[in-house]
Scaffold this motif. Sequence first.
Motif, PDB file in Angstrom:
ATOM      1  N   UNK A   1     -94.383 -64.545  -2.191  1.00 56.82           N
ATOM      2  CA  UNK A   1     -93.576 -63.621  -1.763  1.00 56.82           C
ATOM      3  C   UNK A   1     -93.791 -63.378  -0.336  1.00 56.82           C
ATOM      4  N   UNK A   2     -92.740 -63.197   0.701  1.00 56.08           N
ATOM      5  CA  UNK A   2     -92.828 -62.709   1.989  1.00 56.08           C
ATOM      6  C   UNK A   2     -93.355 -61.156   1.999  1.00 56.08           C
ATOM      7  N   UNK A   3     -94.241 -60.936   2.936  1.00 53.45           N
ATOM      8  CA  UNK A   3     -94.833 -59.629   2.835  1.00 53.45           C
ATOM      9  C   UNK A   3     -94.595 -58.843   4.107  1.00 53.45           C
ATOM     10  N   UNK A   4     -94.920 -57.869   4.164  1.00 52.75           N
ATOM     11  CA  UNK A   4     -94.566 -56.672   5.250  1.00 52.75           C
ATOM     12  C   UNK A   4     -95.109 -57.007   6.706  1.00 52.75           C
ATOM     13  N   UNK A   5     -95.921 -58.167   6.683  1.00 55.54           N
ATOM     14  CA  UNK A   5     -96.627 -58.620   8.035  1.00 55.54           C
ATOM     15  C   UNK A   5     -95.575 -59.799   8.746  1.00 55.54           C
ATOM     16  N   UNK A   6     -94.554 -60.211   7.837  1.00 58.59           N
ATOM     17  CA  UNK A   6     -93.525 -61.112   8.273  1.00 58.59           C
ATOM     18  C   UNK A   6     -92.947 -60.554   9.639  1.00 58.59           C
ATOM     19  N   UNK A   7     -92.496 -61.426  10.640  1.00 61.60           N
ATOM     20  CA  UNK A   7     -91.881 -61.259  11.773  1.00 61.60           C
ATOM     21  C   UNK A   7     -90.453 -60.528  11.414  1.00 61.60           C
TER      22      UNK A   7
ATOM     23  N   UNK B   1     -90.999 -67.526  -3.890  1.00 60.43           N
ATOM     24  CA  UNK B   1     -90.062 -66.534  -3.253  1.00 60.43           C
ATOM     25  C   UNK B   1     -89.091 -66.058  -4.091  1.00 60.43           C
ATOM     26  N   UNK B   2     -89.167 -66.085  -5.237  1.00 56.18           N
ATOM     27  CA  UNK B   2     -87.847 -65.585  -6.238  1.00 56.18           C
ATOM     28  C   UNK B   2     -87.971 -64.269  -6.067  1.00 56.18           C
ATOM     29  N   UNK B   3     -89.236 -63.684  -6.285  1.00 58.76           N
ATOM     30  CA  UNK B   3     -89.372 -62.264  -6.401  1.00 58.76           C
ATOM     31  C   UNK B   3     -88.998 -61.516  -5.208  1.00 58.76           C
ATOM     32  N   UNK B   4     -88.944 -62.114  -4.168  1.00 53.99           N
ATOM     33  CA  UNK B   4     -88.871 -61.232  -2.769  1.00 53.99           C
ATOM     34  C   UNK B   4     -87.368 -61.534  -2.269  1.00 53.99           C
ATOM     35  N   UNK B   5     -86.517 -61.999  -3.384  1.00 56.94           N
ATOM     36  CA  UNK B   5     -85.084 -61.905  -3.134  1.00 56.94           C
ATOM     37  C   UNK B   5     -84.576 -60.544  -3.068  1.00 56.94           C
TER      38      UNK B   5
ATOM     39  N   UNK C   1     -84.014 -60.498   1.666  1.00 51.01           N
ATOM     40  CA  UNK C   1     -85.450 -60.405   1.315  1.00 51.01           C
ATOM     41  C   UNK C   1     -86.040 -59.167   1.052  1.00 51.01           C
ATOM     42  N   UNK C   2     -86.827 -58.932   0.113  1.00 52.24           N
ATOM     43  CA  UNK C   2     -87.697 -57.797  -0.208  1.00 52.24           C
ATOM     44  C   UNK C   2     -89.091 -58.036   0.122  1.00 52.24           C
ATOM     45  N   UNK C   3     -89.372 -57.387   1.232  1.00 49.83           N
ATOM     46  CA  UNK C   3     -90.669 -57.824   1.740  1.00 49.83           C
ATOM     47  C   UNK C   3     -91.826 -56.907   0.977  1.00 49.83           C
ATOM     48  N   UNK C   4     -92.912 -57.574   0.638  1.00 48.87           N
ATOM     49  CA  UNK C   4     -93.679 -56.822  -0.459  1.00 48.87           C
ATOM     50  C   UNK C   4     -94.936 -56.153   0.392  1.00 48.87           C
TER      51      UNK C   4
END
Length: 232
Positions: A158-164, A126-130, A184-187
């Motif tokens: 990474x957290x992605x664009x399907x995250x709530x 989860x570093x790249x989605x900071x 968070x930068x959502x991928x």
Amino acid sequence: MHDHQGRPDHELGEVQRTHWQETYTEHPGMYGEEPSAAARHAGDVFRAADATDVLELGAGHGRDALYFAQSGFTVTALDFSATGLRQLSDAARSRGVAERVTTTVHDVRAPLPLPDASVDAVFAHMLLCMALSTQEIHAVVGEVRRVLRPAGRFVYTVRHTGDAHYGTGIAHGDDIFEHGGFAVHFFDRALVDALAAGWTLDEVHAFEEGELPRRLWRITQSLPRRGGTAPR
């Protein structure tokens, strides 16, 4: 470049650094002592590739770095929180693995403080989605490629664009949204594929973590062997 609140990107990053420092100070060992599921997977990937030295980006207070060290890897742990890394160093000493762990305070928006082709494997949970811009994320992955040896492995989540939380909270632009002080930068999948250009994209694994739950991808990719080209 500015976010949607009118703050320069570097200012958002400094706000995040301060927030993490305070969080680690107020909640030492906040993620517990058990390694993440992603780190356990990465350890298997790295062992199968005969890796001996691992670089972890965004190591925090070190639950995953300690797991790698206790698994026999030599670990270089980077994080922009000196507080988190002090907790990691203390834990490494108490567990008898201090000789296998090196910690360095580092902001990944700057070049990695390692020579070219100096590590076998890189891990980033989860570093790249900071709070990194797309351009900064590409630069980080470029640096990962630089410091990896031929046939090196890179495992990141990474957290992605399907995250709530995607599309909610404070919008900073570039798919960055802030909740509870954490940005968070959502991928999306296009970004994952773009970051794998020139690599072999071995796996994109969807999983969930935490109570929300957070929805993440675990990406495993590898460099070609010396003189080879990565199939796409």
